[in-house]
Enzyme design. Structure first.
Site, short mmCIF file in Angstrom:
data_model
loop_
_atom_site.label_atom_id
_atom_site.label_comp_id
_atom_site.label_asym_id
_atom_site.label_seq_id
_atom_site.Cartn_x
_atom_site.Cartn_y
_atom_site.Cartn_z
N GLY A 245 36.27 -30.97 -6.77
CA GLY A 245 36.10 -31.12 -8.43
C GLY A 245 36.99 -31.73 -9.42
CG PHE A 246 38.93 -32.43 -13.49
CD1 PHE A 246 39.43 -33.66 -13.31
CD2 PHE A 246 38.98 -31.50 -15.03
CE1 PHE A 246 40.22 -34.32 -14.18
CE2 PHE A 246 39.99 -32.35 -15.38
CZ PHE A 246 40.72 -33.20 -15.43
CB ILE A 247 41.44 -28.96 -11.46
CG1 ILE A 247 41.40 -29.54 -13.58
CG2 ILE A 247 42.80 -28.19 -11.37
CD1 ILE A 247 41.12 -28.44 -13.72
CG ASP B 152 33.55 -28.46 -4.10
OD1 ASP B 152 34.66 -29.16 -4.75
OD2 ASP B 152 32.44 -28.50 -4.74
CB THR C 3 28.78 -19.68 -8.94
OG1 THR C 3 27.68 -20.47 -8.22
CG2 THR C 3 29.99 -20.51 -7.87
CB ALA D 275 41.31 -21.75 -12.67
CE1 TYR E 71 34.18 -21.82 -15.80
CE2 TYR E 71 35.09 -21.80 -18.59
CZ TYR E 71 35.14 -21.97 -17.38
OH TYR E 71 36.20 -22.61 -16.45
#
Ligand code: UDP
Length: 323
Positions: A10-12, A31, A95, A119, A151
């Site tokens: 993913g991004f980070i 992932d 998840t 995170a 979230y």
């Protein structure tokens, strides 16, 4: 050092993988590619310094084996992004909580001494009306039917899971509350504002501001973010702590739109879109979200280096294919 990064495509996660490959660590990425992408890690795989498995953290059969191999685990796997969260709240709950619980079960059973960085997010401060946030500030949720907040609730649950596994099994975690982060590999597809505005500006399409643009954010260059995460994971005194990670320079979304317009030399007009139209549901935005970084700085000596204008230039050049 052997590093496991869940959600590492993913991004980070992929920027973190890149950083660790760069300093010579052995990196294992797992992932499910639900929002991450193989192209984010292709170069590192080709260099032979990164192992990758496509798997869902809630069912991954090699979890125990790789946990045993790991000296450090960055747990980044989660469903993120406001639009994704609104589209799949059930997936978010499953998840983000079950995946974390399963990972901690494995760590507690196999290697409780491993360094864990979880995170988390600035969203856990919820509706706290302050402009800037310290780790000791109240977490405030109000009655709301909006599933957007699921979230934040899952990330808060993860923070408590980490605390519970520390108490019962001695697993030490540093919890990073990530504020807005920008950089390569971030996509505008799920709502993130900077890649969205850059793409719109480069195509001379309207730049879409949700609401009136007076809401502010503080954007951190992901190269700073991964440096901060590495420092936190390496700092013994940070273990067991909750720490804000970000950049404290603040800008309104309207100023951001104008800055990107100027830096791209775009002819785009600026368009204001009501939240209902933008997200398809009633939506209460957070007005200000700036991290107080003194805890991060005191623990690690970290200072963000990236100036917003420079990061935007860098991202604009990448989007234009000049890098
Ligand atoms: N935003 C916007 N236009 C867009 C995408 C986002 O005005 O095309 C706004 C969004 O409503 C929020 C801010 O930009 O106020 C940051 O949004 P993002 O989704 O990047 O992060 P977050 O809401 O999690 O801070």
């Amino acid at each position: 050092m052997n590093i496991l990064i869940t959600g590492g495509a993913g991004f980070i996660g992929s920027n973190l993988a890149n950083y660790h490959v760069g300093i010579g660590d052995a990196v294992y990425v797992v992932d499910d590619l639900s929002s991450g992408s193989l192209t984010n890690i292709t170069d590192m795989r080709n260099s032979g310094h990164l192992e990758f498995t496509q798997a869902d953290i809630t069912t991954w059969s090699d979890l125990d084996k790789v946990v045993e191999w790991s000296d450090r685990i960055y747990h980044m796997a989660a469903i993120v992004g406001v639009k994704k969260v609104l589209a799949n709240p059930r997936g978010v709950m499953y998840t983000n909580i079950t995946g974390t619980e399963r990972l901690y079960q494995a760590i507690a059973k196999i290697k409780p001494s491993t360094q864990v960085l979880l995170a988390s997010t600035s969203e856990v401060y919820g509706f706290n009306p302050q402009v800037s946030f310290r780790e000791t500030d109240d977490i405030i949720f109000k009655q709301s039917k909006s599933l957007r907040w699921c979230y934040a609730v899952t990330k808060l649950a993860d923070e408590y899971l980490a605390g519970a596994f520390e108490q019962s099994n001695g697993v030490k975690t540093v919890i990073a509350r990530l504020f807005n982060t920008i950089g390569p590999n971030q996509t505008g597809k799920y709502g993130w504002v900077v890649p969205q505005f850059i793409s719109q500006a480069l195509h001379n399409e309207p730049i879409t501001i949700y609401g009136d643009g007076s809401q502010t954010r503080s954007f951190c260059d992901v190269r700073d973010t991964v440096r901060a995460l590495d420092l936190l994971a390496s700092t013994v005194a940070a273990s067991g702590e909750v720490v804000n990670v970000g950049n404290d320079y603040e800008i309104s979304i309207l100023q951001l739109a104008n800055l990107i317009k100027k830096q791209t030399g775009s002819r785009s007009e600026i368009q204001f879109i009501p939240y209902l139209e933008a997200y398809g549901v009633e939506f209460e935005d957070i007005f200000h979200r700036r991290p107080v970084l003194s805890k991060l700085m005191d623990l690690t000596g970290f200072k963000p280096r990236g100036r917003l204008e420079d990061t935007l230039d860098y991202l604009i050049n990448i989007a234009k294919g000049i890098s």
